[in-house]
Design a protein around this motif. Structure first.
Motif, mmCIF file in Angstrom:
data_model
loop_
_atom_site.group_PDB
_atom_site.id
_atom_site.type_symbol
_atom_site.label_atom_id
_atom_site.label_comp_id
_atom_site.label_asym_id
_atom_site.label_seq_id
_atom_site.Cartn_x
_atom_site.Cartn_y
_atom_site.Cartn_z
ATOM 1 N N GLY A 253 -8.515 -5.173 -5.831
ATOM 2 C CA GLY A 253 -7.944 -3.845 -6.065
ATOM 3 C C GLY A 253 -6.594 -3.652 -5.395
ATOM 4 N N PRO A 254 -6.485 -3.904 -4.065
ATOM 5 C CA PRO A 254 -5.187 -3.793 -3.398
ATOM 6 C C PRO A 254 -4.133 -4.754 -3.951
ATOM 7 C CG PRO A 254 -6.942 -3.785 -1.771
ATOM 8 C CD PRO A 254 -7.570 -4.116 -3.093
ATOM 9 N N VAL A 255 -4.549 -5.964 -4.364
ATOM 10 C CA VAL A 255 -3.594 -6.927 -4.936
ATOM 11 C C VAL A 255 -2.985 -6.364 -6.212
ATOM 12 C CG1 VAL A 255 -3.350 -9.240 -5.930
ATOM 13 C CG2 VAL A 255 -4.798 -8.896 -3.926
ATOM 14 N N ASP A 269 2.745 0.827 -0.001
ATOM 15 C CA ASP A 269 2.480 -0.578 0.334
ATOM 16 C C ASP A 269 1.736 -0.689 1.657
ATOM 17 O OD1 ASP A 269 3.657 -1.473 -1.960
ATOM 18 O OD2 ASP A 269 5.549 -2.060 -1.033
ATOM 19 N N SER A 270 2.163 0.112 2.656
ATOM 20 C CA SER A 270 1.491 0.093 3.957
ATOM 21 C C SER A 270 0.058 0.601 3.851
ATOM 22 C CB SER A 270 2.265 0.954 4.965
ATOM 23 O OG SER A 270 3.499 0.358 5.292
ATOM 24 N N MET A 271 -0.153 1.658 3.052
ATOM 25 C CA MET A 271 -1.507 2.190 2.876
ATOM 26 C C MET A 271 -2.426 1.171 2.210
ATOM 27 S SD MET A 271 -1.796 5.202 4.177
ATOM 28 C CE MET A 271 -0.803 4.513 5.475
ATOM 29 N N VAL A 272 -1.889 0.480 1.202
ATOM 30 C CA VAL A 272 -2.677 -0.542 0.512
ATOM 31 C C VAL A 272 -3.018 -1.686 1.462
ATOM 32 C CG1 VAL A 272 -2.614 -2.282 -1.317
ATOM 33 C CG2 VAL A 272 -1.817 0.027 -1.782
ATOM 34 N N ASN A 276 -6.581 -3.180 2.673
ATOM 35 C CA ASN A 276 -6.912 -4.593 2.520
ATOM 36 C C ASN A 276 -7.199 -5.264 3.871
ATOM 37 O OD1 ASN A 276 -7.262 -6.860 0.791
ATOM 38 N ND2 ASN A 276 -5.285 -7.642 1.445
ATOM 39 N N ASN A 277 -6.402 -4.935 4.887
ATOM 40 C CA ASN A 277 -6.496 -5.614 6.189
ATOM 41 C C ASN A 277 -7.555 -5.028 7.100
ATOM 42 O OD1 ASN A 277 -4.161 -6.601 5.058
ATOM 43 N ND2 ASN A 277 -2.925 -6.437 6.897
#
Length: 312
Positions: A253-255, A269-272, A276-277
């Motif tokens: 999903g994040p990709v 981008d940071s939220m995604v 993910n992280n």
């Protein structure tokens, strides 16, 4: 070609998540909560797979590997992030930045490969049940695991070399909470087109190839499940795959959000990447334990045995 003052950069400054000034304490609690959940949850899954003889199968062998990488993956960025949210220095050394980038892509790529191997394992179990133990014998499992580690190491080494062979001579403000390829490349004082093209192609090909292999495995699995005559048999077969399929969707999903959007946003981008992280690694233990009776039973036994041992 960008030309700047050629004084080599020896450290970078992590700027954190954009537009979150004044939220440092709330972000610290958020990161710490999910980091602790990740550590405890994945350690429990690892404990269950190691102590229960019923879980000494290929499926749980790969799940144990996944738990190890889910422990290390958020550890690449979370500890440094939490330190500077508490008021510590935001600086990270040149070597530390390179290490963050290498291990982020090494662990991320390994996880991508592991999901693919786990999909193949489910394909072998459901589509070829009589030959499953022969197909997924210990030697094959070991080879597949070592291949994921070695392939990911090569992948991450190439990306790290391409990014850090470029000269960096200022500015040194990394526009994120950790060092990743796009934010670091933007600081280089040389032509970054080759590094950018190779990194996008490399990451894109690995993710797409793994996704297509997972999709192929699950297409065959669904066809096999639909051929099962009894509804109970179909439900049992699907239940063995549902946890893995949920994890795969959360991983990709994040990709998709990062690579298929027409325009880029530093905040999004940071939220995604936080999702993910930090968030996803904490969800895998819940997904696999809540939907799996064998894991829940093994955890209960391990915890009861631990309590009895400590009480002696």
């Amino acid at each position: 070609v960008k030309m700047r003052n050629h004084t080599p950069v020896t450290e970078f400054l992590l700027m954190g998540i954009p537009h979150t000034q004044g939220l440092e304490h709330a972000l610290f609690v958020f990161f710490l909560t999910f980091y602790l959940l990740t550590l405890v949850g994945n350690l429990l899954i690892l404990l269950a797979t190691l102590t229960s003889s019923n879980l000494h199968t290929p499926m749980y062998f790969f799940l144990g590997n996944l738990s190890v990488f889910d422990i290390f993956f958020p550890s690449v960025s979370s500890p440094k992030m939490m330190l500077y949210l508490l008021g510590q220095s935001r600086t990270i050394s040149y070597q530390g930045c390179a290490c963050q980038l290498f291990f982020y892509h090494f662990l991320g790529c390994t996880e991508c490969f592991l999901y693919t191997v786990m999909a193949y394992d489910r394909f072998a179990a459901i589509c070829h049940p009589l030959r499953y133990t022969a197909i997924m014998n210990p030697r094959v499992c070991a080879i597949l695991t070592l291949s994921t580690w070695m392939g990911s190491s090569v992948h991450a080494s190439v990306l790290t070399f391409l990014v850090f062979k470029l000269p960096y001579c200022g500015p040194k403000e990394v526009g994120n909470f950790f060092c990743d390829i796009p934010v670091v490349l933007s600081l280089a004082c040389a032509d970054t087109s080759l590094a950018h093209r190779v990194s996008v192609t490399n990451v894109g090909v690995v993710a797409l190839l793994c996704f297509l292999l997972v999709l192929t495995s699950y297409t065959r699995i669904i066809i096999s499940i639909l051929r099962i005559s009894s509804s109970e048999g179909r439900h049992r077969a699907f239940s063995t795959c549902s946890a893995h399929l949920t994890s795969v969707l959360l991983f990709y999903g994040p990709v998709v959000l990062i690579y298929l959007r027409p325009a880029s946003s530093s905040w999004l981008d940071s939220m995604v990447q936080v999702l993910n992280n930090i968030v996803n690694p904490s969800l895998n233990p819940l997904i696999y334990s809540l939907r799996n009776k064998d894991v829940k039973l093994a955890l209960r036994k391990a915890l009861i045995q631990g309590v009895r041992t400590s009480g002696v």
